[in-house]
Design a protein around this motif. Sequence first.
Motif, PDB file in Angstrom:
ATOM      1  N   ASP A   1       3.292  -1.909   8.857  1.00 38.71           N
ATOM      2  CA  ASP A   1       3.250  -0.480   8.567  1.00 38.71           C
ATOM      3  C   ASP A   1       4.677   0.057   8.508  1.00 38.71           C
ATOM      4  OD1 ASP A   1       2.526   2.117   8.162  1.00 38.71           O
ATOM      5  OD2 ASP A   1       1.237   2.278   9.930  1.00 38.71           O
ATOM      6  N   GLU A   2       5.166   0.316   7.310  1.00 39.85           N
ATOM      7  CA  GLU A   2       6.538   0.778   7.084  1.00 39.85           C
ATOM      8  C   GLU A   2       7.555  -0.106   7.817  1.00 39.85           C
ATOM      9  OE1 GLU A   2       7.344   3.244   5.078  1.00 39.85           O
ATOM     10  OE2 GLU A   2       5.575   4.528   4.929  1.00 39.85           O
ATOM     11  N   PRO A   3       7.535  -1.423   7.560  1.00 42.54           N
ATOM     12  CA  PRO A   3       8.379  -2.328   8.350  1.00 42.54           C
ATOM     13  C   PRO A   3       9.874  -2.116   8.133  1.00 42.54           C
ATOM     14  CG  PRO A   3       7.434  -3.497   6.484  1.00 42.54           C
ATOM     15  CD  PRO A   3       6.763  -2.148   6.524  1.00 42.54           C
ATOM     16  N   THR A   4      10.232  -1.469   7.023  1.00 43.98           N
ATOM     17  CA  THR A   4      11.656  -1.227   6.768  1.00 43.98           C
ATOM     18  C   THR A   4      12.009   0.244   6.965  1.00 43.98           C
ATOM     19  OG1 THR A   4      11.272  -0.814   4.411  1.00 43.98           O
ATOM     20  CG2 THR A   4      11.684  -3.094   5.042  1.00 43.98           C
ATOM     21  N   GLY A   5      11.026   1.023   7.431  1.00 43.80           N
ATOM     22  CA  GLY A   5      11.171   2.484   7.465  1.00 43.80           C
ATOM     23  C   GLY A   5      12.258   3.008   8.372  1.00 43.80           C
ATOM     24  N   SER A   6      12.632   2.248   9.416  1.00 41.93           N
ATOM     25  CA  SER A   6      13.693   2.765  10.286  1.00 41.93           C
ATOM     26  C   SER A   6      14.946   1.898  10.228  1.00 41.93           C
ATOM     27  CB  SER A   6      13.180   2.897  11.726  1.00 41.93           C
ATOM     28  OG  SER A   6      12.605   1.705  12.156  1.00 41.93           O
ATOM     29  N   LEU A   7      15.095   1.155   9.104  1.00 41.61           N
ATOM     30  CA  LEU A   7      16.277   0.299   8.959  1.00 41.61           C
ATOM     31  C   LEU A   7      17.157   0.791   7.813  1.00 41.61           C
ATOM     32  CD1 LEU A   7      14.528  -3.199   9.275  1.00 41.61           C
ATOM     33  CD2 LEU A   7      15.694  -1.900  11.066  1.00 41.61           C
ATOM     34  N   ASP A   8      18.457   0.499   7.892  1.00 41.88           N
ATOM     35  CA  ASP A   8      19.326   0.805   6.754  1.00 41.88           C
ATOM     36  C   ASP A   8      18.984  -0.155   5.615  1.00 41.88           C
ATOM     37  OD1 ASP A   8      20.844  -1.663   6.923  1.00 41.88           O
ATOM     38  OD2 ASP A   8      21.866  -0.791   8.649  1.00 41.88           O
TER      39      ASP A   8
ATOM     40  N   LEU B   1       0.875  -1.175   0.000  1.00 37.18           N
ATOM     41  CA  LEU B   1       0.000   0.000   0.000  1.00 37.18           C
ATOM     42  C   LEU B   1       0.908   1.218   0.000  1.00 37.18           C
ATOM     43  CD1 LEU B   1      -2.906   1.086   0.380  1.00 37.18           C
ATOM     44  CD2 LEU B   1      -2.538   0.885   2.846  1.00 37.18           C
ATOM     45  N   THR B   2       0.840   1.989  -1.095  1.00 40.36           N
ATOM     46  CA  THR B   2       1.755   3.109  -1.246  1.00 40.36           C
ATOM     47  C   THR B   2       0.979   4.426  -1.257  1.00 40.36           C
ATOM     48  OG1 THR B   2       1.606   3.097  -3.657  1.00 40.36           O
ATOM     49  CG2 THR B   2       3.274   1.678  -2.674  1.00 40.36           C
ATOM     50  N   GLY B   3       1.715   5.525  -1.217  1.00 38.93           N
ATOM     51  CA  GLY B   3       1.080   6.839  -1.256  1.00 38.93           C
ATOM     52  C   GLY B   3       1.820   7.807  -0.355  1.00 38.93           C
ATOM     53  N   PRO B   4       1.662   9.111  -0.624  1.00 44.00           N
ATOM     54  CA  PRO B   4       2.427  10.114   0.119  1.00 44.00           C
ATOM     55  C   PRO B   4       2.047  10.185   1.592  1.00 44.00           C
ATOM     56  CG  PRO B   4       0.804  11.153  -1.313  1.00 44.00           C
ATOM     57  CD  PRO B   4       0.789   9.698  -1.634  1.00 44.00           C
ATOM     58  N   SER B   5       2.924  10.766   2.361  1.00 41.19           N
ATOM     59  CA  SER B   5       2.699  10.938   3.793  1.00 41.19           C
ATOM     60  C   SER B   5       1.364  11.646   4.039  1.00 41.19           C
ATOM     61  CB  SER B   5       3.853  11.774   4.367  1.00 41.19           C
ATOM     62  OG  SER B   5       3.666  11.948   5.734  1.00 41.19           O
ATOM     63  N   GLY B   6       0.575  11.086   4.933  1.00 43.49           N
ATOM     64  CA  GLY B   6      -0.698  11.702   5.290  1.00 43.49           C
ATOM     65  C   GLY B   6      -1.870  11.257   4.432  1.00 43.49           C
TER      66      GLY B   6
ATOM     67  N   MET C   1       1.137  -4.451   3.444  1.00 44.25           N
ATOM     68  CA  MET C   1       2.282  -3.661   3.911  1.00 44.25           C
ATOM     69  C   MET C   1       2.245  -2.235   3.371  1.00 44.25           C
ATOM     70  SD  MET C   1       6.293  -4.373   2.896  1.00 44.25           S
ATOM     71  CE  MET C   1       5.997  -4.126   1.133  1.00 44.25           C
ATOM     72  N   ALA C   2       2.277  -1.264   4.269  1.00 41.61           N
ATOM     73  CA  ALA C   2       2.365   0.129   3.823  1.00 41.61           C
ATOM     74  C   ALA C   2       3.822   0.519   3.663  1.00 41.61           C
ATOM     75  CB  ALA C   2       1.712   1.058   4.842  1.00 41.61           C
ATOM     76  N   THR C   3       4.108   1.233   2.596  1.00 41.11           N
ATOM     77  CA  THR C   3       5.460   1.751   2.397  1.00 41.11           C
ATOM     78  C   THR C   3       5.397   2.945   1.446  1.00 41.11           C
ATOM     79  OG1 THR C   3       7.690   1.282   1.610  1.00 41.11           O
ATOM     80  CG2 THR C   3       5.913   0.158   0.460  1.00 41.11           C
TER      81      THR C   3
ATOM     82  N   ALA D   1       9.269   2.952  -3.285  1.00 39.74           N
ATOM     83  CA  ALA D   1       8.860   2.195  -4.471  1.00 39.74           C
ATOM     84  C   ALA D   1       9.640   0.889  -4.605  1.00 39.74           C
ATOM     85  CB  ALA D   1       9.054   3.047  -5.726  1.00 39.74           C
ATOM     86  N   GLY D   2      10.917   0.899  -4.178  1.00 42.42           N
ATOM     87  CA  GLY D   2      11.728  -0.313  -4.244  1.00 42.42           C
ATOM     88  C   GLY D   2      11.173  -1.396  -3.331  1.00 42.42           C
ATOM     89  N   VAL D   3      10.739  -0.988  -2.147  1.00 43.60           N
ATOM     90  CA  VAL D   3      10.146  -1.932  -1.195  1.00 43.60           C
ATOM     91  C   VAL D   3       8.817  -2.457  -1.745  1.00 43.60           C
ATOM     92  CG1 VAL D   3       9.144  -2.142   1.118  1.00 43.60           C
ATOM     93  CG2 VAL D   3      11.303  -0.929   0.812  1.00 43.60           C
ATOM     94  N   ALA D   4       8.023  -1.543  -2.292  1.00 39.25           N
ATOM     95  CA  ALA D   4       6.711  -1.944  -2.818  1.00 39.25           C
ATOM     96  C   ALA D   4       6.848  -2.978  -3.934  1.00 39.25           C
ATOM     97  CB  ALA D   4       5.956  -0.710  -3.326  1.00 39.25           C
ATOM     98  N   SER D   5       7.936  -2.869  -4.717  1.00 41.54           N
ATOM     99  CA  SER D   5       8.068  -3.760  -5.871  1.00 41.54           C
ATOM    100  C   SER D   5       8.286  -5.217  -5.456  1.00 41.54           C
ATOM    101  CB  SER D   5       9.209  -3.289  -6.790  1.00 41.54           C
ATOM    102  OG  SER D   5      10.437  -3.437  -6.111  1.00 41.54           O
TER     103      SER D   5
END
Length: 227
Positions: A170-177, A40-45, A201-203, A206-210
């Motif tokens: 929800d952004e499971p990779t958002g705080s990882l390198d 699930l993609t899309g801009p912040s907010g 999964m929200a992200t 685009a690389g994660v979404a793919s």
Amino acid sequence: MSVSLLEASDLTRNYQLDAAPVAALRGVSLKVERGDFIALTGPSGCGKSTLLQICGAMDRADGGELRLDGLEVKSLNDAALTRLRREKIGFVFQFFNLLPTLSVRENIAMPLLLAKTPEPDAFERAALLADRVGIAHRLDHLPAQISGGEAQRAALARAVIHRPGLLIADEPTGSLDSTNGRRVLNLLQELNQELGVAVLMATHDAGVASAAGKILAMKDGRMVEPA
Ligand SMILES: Nc1ncnc2c1ncn2[C@@H]1O[C@H](COP(=O)(O)OP(=O)(O)OP(=O)(O)O)[C@@H](O)[C@H]1O
Ligand SMILES: [Mg+2]
């Protein structure tokens, strides 16, 4: 035809702040079938987290319908909703949300302990899953004593230990390198395939979404065509 794992139609959610209400969801529909991996993609907010919280039975919509495994969520009282969430859904969050005073073993086992599984059985399965995600050597550590990548892998093990049909991330990779993010993403894909757990999964990456089998896009509280 078997019933969808999740079927949402025309969901709305308004947050009431003092003066200005925020329409976070303005009529969102989606379906998740068994074994799906959906990004699930899309801009912040745009409403991704709001939608995931409603789909995971952590929050209720103001309007529209949501069926989880055929059950209309509106007809369930809070206790029944909590039970459904604990039994059928697993969660992974951006900031891991491990309980700081419990060991990694206890954190991973928690969904089974809440379901009154005997401790030795719960801990045995926690150890198996810890091994599966590569943190068997960290079972006795506290969350503050492991790395972010290890913490998210512990959170993944916790999210699937009770064999849920649906895993919400929800952004499971958002705080990882990027290395640790890739590792968590690979594990998500493997658990999806091995256990047949559907992943939503929200992200905003685009690389994660793919990595997902299907991509949904939101904007301003609505589904739109993916870019
Ligand atoms: N508890 C709340 N009270 C009031 N407004 C909220 C609340 N939670 C979210 N919102 C608002 O609802 C809208 C959707 O927020 P949401 O968190 O669902 O977006 P998101 O797509 O997950 O964003 P991000 O990518 O930044 O995580 C935003 O305008 C946000 O400010
Ligand atoms: Mg969010």
